[in-house]
Structures are given as C-alpha cells and as structure tokens.
Design a protein around this motif. Structure first.
Motif, PDB file in Angstrom:
ATOM      1  N   LYS A   1       0.835  -1.204   0.000  1.00 25.13           N
ATOM      2  CA  LYS A   1       0.000   0.000   0.000  1.00 25.13           C
ATOM      3  C   LYS A   1       0.872   1.258   0.000  1.00 25.13           C
ATOM      4  N   GLN A   2       1.937   1.239   0.804  1.00 22.56           N
ATOM      5  CA  GLN A   2       2.832   2.400   0.854  1.00 22.56           C
ATOM      6  C   GLN A   2       3.497   2.631  -0.497  1.00 22.56           C
ATOM      7  N   ALA A   3       3.976   1.557  -1.104  1.00 20.90           N
ATOM      8  CA  ALA A   3       4.661   1.698  -2.391  1.00 20.90           C
ATOM      9  C   ALA A   3       3.712   2.180  -3.487  1.00 20.90           C
ATOM     10  N   LEU A   4       2.449   1.744  -3.416  1.00 23.59           N
ATOM     11  CA  LEU A   4       1.458   2.118  -4.418  1.00 23.59           C
ATOM     12  C   LEU A   4       0.780   3.454  -4.130  1.00 23.59           C
ATOM     13  N   HIS A   5       0.974   3.960  -2.918  1.00 22.50           N
ATOM     14  CA  HIS A   5       0.259   5.157  -2.458  1.00 22.50           C
ATOM     15  C   HIS A   5      -1.259   4.943  -2.522  1.00 22.50           C
ATOM     16  N   LEU A   6      -1.687   3.776  -2.069  1.00 20.69           N
ATOM     17  CA  LEU A   6      -3.108   3.440  -2.060  1.00 20.69           C
ATOM     18  C   LEU A   6      -3.545   3.054  -0.656  1.00 20.69           C
ATOM     19  N   GLU A   7      -4.713   3.499  -0.281  1.00 20.57           N
ATOM     20  CA  GLU A   7      -5.266   3.114   1.013  1.00 20.57           C
ATOM     21  C   GLU A   7      -5.866   1.715   0.966  1.00 20.57           C
ATOM     22  N   ASN A   8      -6.415   1.378  -0.197  1.00 17.04           N
ATOM     23  CA  ASN A   8      -7.075   0.085  -0.352  1.00 17.04           C
ATOM     24  C   ASN A   8      -6.531  -0.637  -1.578  1.00 17.04           C
ATOM     25  N   ILE A   9      -6.216  -1.901  -1.416  1.00 17.94           N
ATOM     26  CA  ILE A   9      -5.830  -2.744  -2.542  1.00 17.94           C
ATOM     27  C   ILE A   9      -6.702  -3.989  -2.504  1.00 17.94           C
ATOM     28  N   GLN A  10      -7.021  -4.510  -3.678  1.00 20.93           N
ATOM     29  CA  GLN A  10      -7.978  -5.598  -3.781  1.00 20.93           C
ATOM     30  C   GLN A  10      -7.273  -6.945  -3.981  1.00 20.93           C
ATOM     31  N   PRO A  11      -7.425  -7.849  -3.034  1.00 23.43           N
ATOM     32  CA  PRO A  11      -6.810  -9.173  -3.187  1.00 23.43           C
ATOM     33  C   PRO A  11      -7.568 -10.027  -4.191  1.00 23.43           C
ATOM     34  N   ARG A  12      -6.850 -10.892  -4.865  1.00 28.77           N
ATOM     35  CA  ARG A  12      -7.488 -11.864  -5.735  1.00 28.77           C
ATOM     36  C   ARG A  12      -8.072 -13.004  -4.903  1.00 28.77           C
ATOM     37  N   VAL A  13      -8.979 -13.738  -5.485  1.00 27.50           N
ATOM     38  CA  VAL A  13      -9.562 -14.899  -4.809  1.00 27.50           C
ATOM     39  C   VAL A  13      -8.471 -15.936  -4.580  1.00 27.50           C
ATOM     40  N   LEU A  14      -8.491 -16.560  -3.422  1.00 23.96           N
ATOM     41  CA  LEU A  14      -7.495 -17.574  -3.110  1.00 23.96           C
ATOM     42  C   LEU A  14      -7.598 -18.749  -4.078  1.00 23.96           C
ATOM     43  N   PRO A  15      -6.474 -19.350  -4.439  1.00 28.69           N
ATOM     44  CA  PRO A  15      -6.524 -20.521  -5.322  1.00 28.69           C
ATOM     45  C   PRO A  15      -7.174 -21.692  -4.596  1.00 28.69           C
ATOM     46  N   ASN A  16      -7.899 -22.521  -5.327  1.00 23.75           N
ATOM     47  CA  ASN A  16      -8.476 -23.702  -4.674  1.00 23.75           C
ATOM     48  C   ASN A  16      -7.369 -24.704  -4.362  1.00 23.75           C
ATOM     49  N   ILE A  17      -7.606 -25.538  -3.392  1.00 25.63           N
ATOM     50  CA  ILE A  17      -6.565 -26.429  -2.904  1.00 25.63           C
ATOM     51  C   ILE A  17      -6.143 -27.448  -3.963  1.00 25.63           C
ATOM     52  N   PHE A  18      -7.072 -27.866  -4.820  1.00 30.03           N
ATOM     53  CA  PHE A  18      -6.718 -28.824  -5.870  1.00 30.03           C
ATOM     54  C   PHE A  18      -5.677 -28.217  -6.815  1.00 30.03           C
ATOM     55  N   GLY A  19      -5.941 -26.995  -7.273  1.00 30.37           N
ATOM     56  CA  GLY A  19      -5.009 -26.346  -8.181  1.00 30.37           C
ATOM     57  C   GLY A  19      -3.685 -26.025  -7.518  1.00 30.37           C
ATOM     58  N   LEU A  20      -3.747 -25.616  -6.254  1.00 27.79           N
ATOM     59  CA  LEU A  20      -2.518 -25.267  -5.532  1.00 27.79           C
ATOM     60  C   LEU A  20      -1.620 -26.486  -5.349  1.00 27.79           C
ATOM     61  N   LEU A  21      -2.209 -27.605  -4.935  1.00 26.34           N
ATOM     62  CA  LEU A  21      -1.411 -28.816  -4.731  1.00 26.34           C
ATOM     63  C   LEU A  21      -0.876 -29.350  -6.056  1.00 26.34           C
ATOM     64  N   ARG A  22      -1.663 -29.222  -7.113  1.00 22.47           N
ATOM     65  CA  ARG A  22      -1.199 -29.664  -8.432  1.00 22.47           C
ATOM     66  C   ARG A  22       0.010 -28.843  -8.874  1.00 22.47           C
ATOM     67  N   GLU A  23      -0.003 -27.554  -8.554  1.00 23.75           N
ATOM     68  CA  GLU A  23       1.111 -26.683  -8.933  1.00 23.75           C
ATOM     69  C   GLU A  23       2.334 -26.904  -8.050  1.00 23.75           C
TER      70      GLU A  23
END
Length: 306
Positions: free
Chosen positions: A236-258
C-alpha cells in the motif's frame, strides 16, 4: 554478501546483517515504469524457508500489483568468511541447533542434522544452478528453489552436493548434467555475481529482504520473515493506495497440483484455518485418490498423487 558478519536472529527472522528498522521507506535511482518486487534470498536461508507460507499467499492474492523478481544473495560462500556471533555459529555443526529453533518457531519442518555429519560447504552451487535454470527456463527456476529447500530443510539432503542437485533438476524434466556443468563454468559464476550486484544496489544485507519499488523510484524495504500484514501494508505504501484488492485464493486442488507438496503450515496460512482443521479441510476439498498424507518431524504434509 558473505563479506559482512552474518547473524541469524529468531525474533527478527533475518539471516544476515540486520537493519535497524523492520520496515522503512527507501529511495532508489533506477527508473521503473511499474511496481517491481525484489525478493532477495538464499537456498539455505532458514528464515526464507519459514517465510514460504506467507510469501506464497501474498503473491497469490496481490501478485497482480507487481512484477516478482527472485534474487540470490549469497549467504555462505565458504566457512572461512562466515561468522554469526549472535547465535554462537562459527562452524557447520553450530548451525544444527539454530535451524532446529527456526523450525520449531515457524512450524516449517527443519531437520538440520546434516550439519553434524554431512555439512553444506557453500550455498553458491545451488544458487548458480538456480541462475542457469532462470536463464534457460525461467518458469521452472522457482520450482527448483522450492524443491531444493524441501530437500535440505525437511528431508535433510545436502544441496551443495552435485548428485543431490542433479536429481532435483532432472525431476523437473530438465537436462541436469548440462545445467550443472554450465553452473560450474564462468557463465554460472557471472550470472550469480549479477544478482549480488543487484542485491548490493538495493542495499540488502540480510535475508529474506523484500523490496517494492514504484514509478517514482521509491519503495519499501521489509527485512526478515514477517506476518502477511507487513507485506500488504508495504505494498500500500509503495502504491500510495489506502485500499488494494486481493485476488480470490486458489483452490486447494489447483494449488497442490502446482506445488506438488504442501506442509500443514502452508495450508493454514493460505486458507486461514487452524492446524486441527487441516485434515478435514483437505478431505472436504480433495478426493482421496488425488493426494497422499504423510508426516515428518511432527508435521503433516500432503503430496499430489502421481
């Protein structure tokens, strides 16, 4: 990097020469058109291993705000130049107890007994292999780093050994013999030195260090293994933004496959679940044929089924 007196501190989560501030604003001269994130690390940095769960989640959720660069820092060239008076480390066998403490503190499994009977003499060989893979197949470089860390920390293999490195690289589907040969030649040494120069230009003296540089040539430097909120606040400090939007967490199947292998702590951090909930979480979200559950050093881990 190894010319500095080195120290590994359990409380600050730093391997190297600690800075006074955990987070600080910095000003760099290089021109950048968008946010760049530099992760300065080393294959045998125990606090970098401890950071893996948090770093994975941070990149998964906020990686769309930055370009991610892994930089080798050079923790241990040779034992003659290494000193860690703060932890009483002056020889390989002294590292075993420190690694054990980091493992217990972070719950990322660390054996460390190799320091007693098969010590690593330098972190430069796996670092050079990383750089050669990065040059040839950039998409597999961080996979190599992960496999190397699993090997040395959890499974107690000496990743300074050419045979161990050859096996790791071959299992990535690469030509291990060719890559290891190039890593030992001047090409590999030159590539690694380029990373050292970059780390020095960023003012890095300890690992892990994460530096985020914005379009104004300014940024945030965060030293040590920190909680997720440190990195979110720094971004946030580097971007000079008060709010940043997180992406949806990866599902566990895809994460373990990766990832192929995930420790309990990594799932806890990624999905905000308690250690006692991990097994049921996995059962609810994965078919029994898609994974194997095992244990090491008192911690559960999950492997993708072949």
């Amino acid at each position: 990097m190894s010319k500095y007196p080195m120290a590994c501190d359990l409380e600050t989560g730093i391997c190297g020469v600690p800075d006074n501030d955990e987070m600080e604003m910095i000003d760099l001269t290089n021109s950048n058109k968008k946010i760049e994130l530099y992760y300065v690390t080393d294959p045998i940095c125990s606090h970098c291993w401890a950071l893996e769960p948090v770093l994975r989640r941070f990149v998964s959720q906020y990686g769309h705000y930055f370009n991610f660069h892994t930089v080798m820092g050079g923790l241990l060239e040779k034992w003659e130049d290494f000193g860690d008076a703060a932890n009483g480390i002056s020889k390989p066998s002294d590292v075993a107890e420190h690694w054990k403490e980091v493992g217990v503190h972070s719950r990322m499994p660390i054996d460390g007994s190799l320091w007693l009977d098969n010590p690593i003499q330098s972190s430069f060989p796996p670092s050079r292999v990383y750089k050669v893979i990065q040059k040839r197949r950039k998409s597999l470089a961080n996979a190599f780093l992960r496999r190397a860390r699993e090997s040395v920390f959890a499974f107690n293999q000496n990743i300074g050994d050419q045979g161990v490195l050859l096996d790791i690289v071959n299992k990535l589907g690469l030509d291990g013999a060719s890559i290891l040969e190039e890593a030992q030649q001047e090409t590999g040494r030159k590539l690694l030195k380029e990373d050292f120069r970059l780390a020095a230009s960023l003012g890095v003296r300890g690992f892990p260090t994460i530096i985020m540089v914005n379009q104004e040539n300014k940024g945030v430097k965060i030293v040590g293994a920190r909680q997720l909120q440190y990195y979110i606040d720094g971004l946030k400090q580097a971007l000079h933004l008060e709010n940043i939007q997180p992406r949806v967490l990866p599902n566990i199947f895809g994460l373990l496959r990766e990832e192929k292998l995930l420790f309990s702590k990594e799932m806890e951090v990624m999905y905000d679940i308690h250690q006692s909930e991990v097994s049921s979480f996995v059962k609810e979200n994965l078919s029994s044929e898609s994974y194997h559950k095992k244990e090491i050093l008192g911690e559960s881990y999950f492997l993708q089924a072949e």
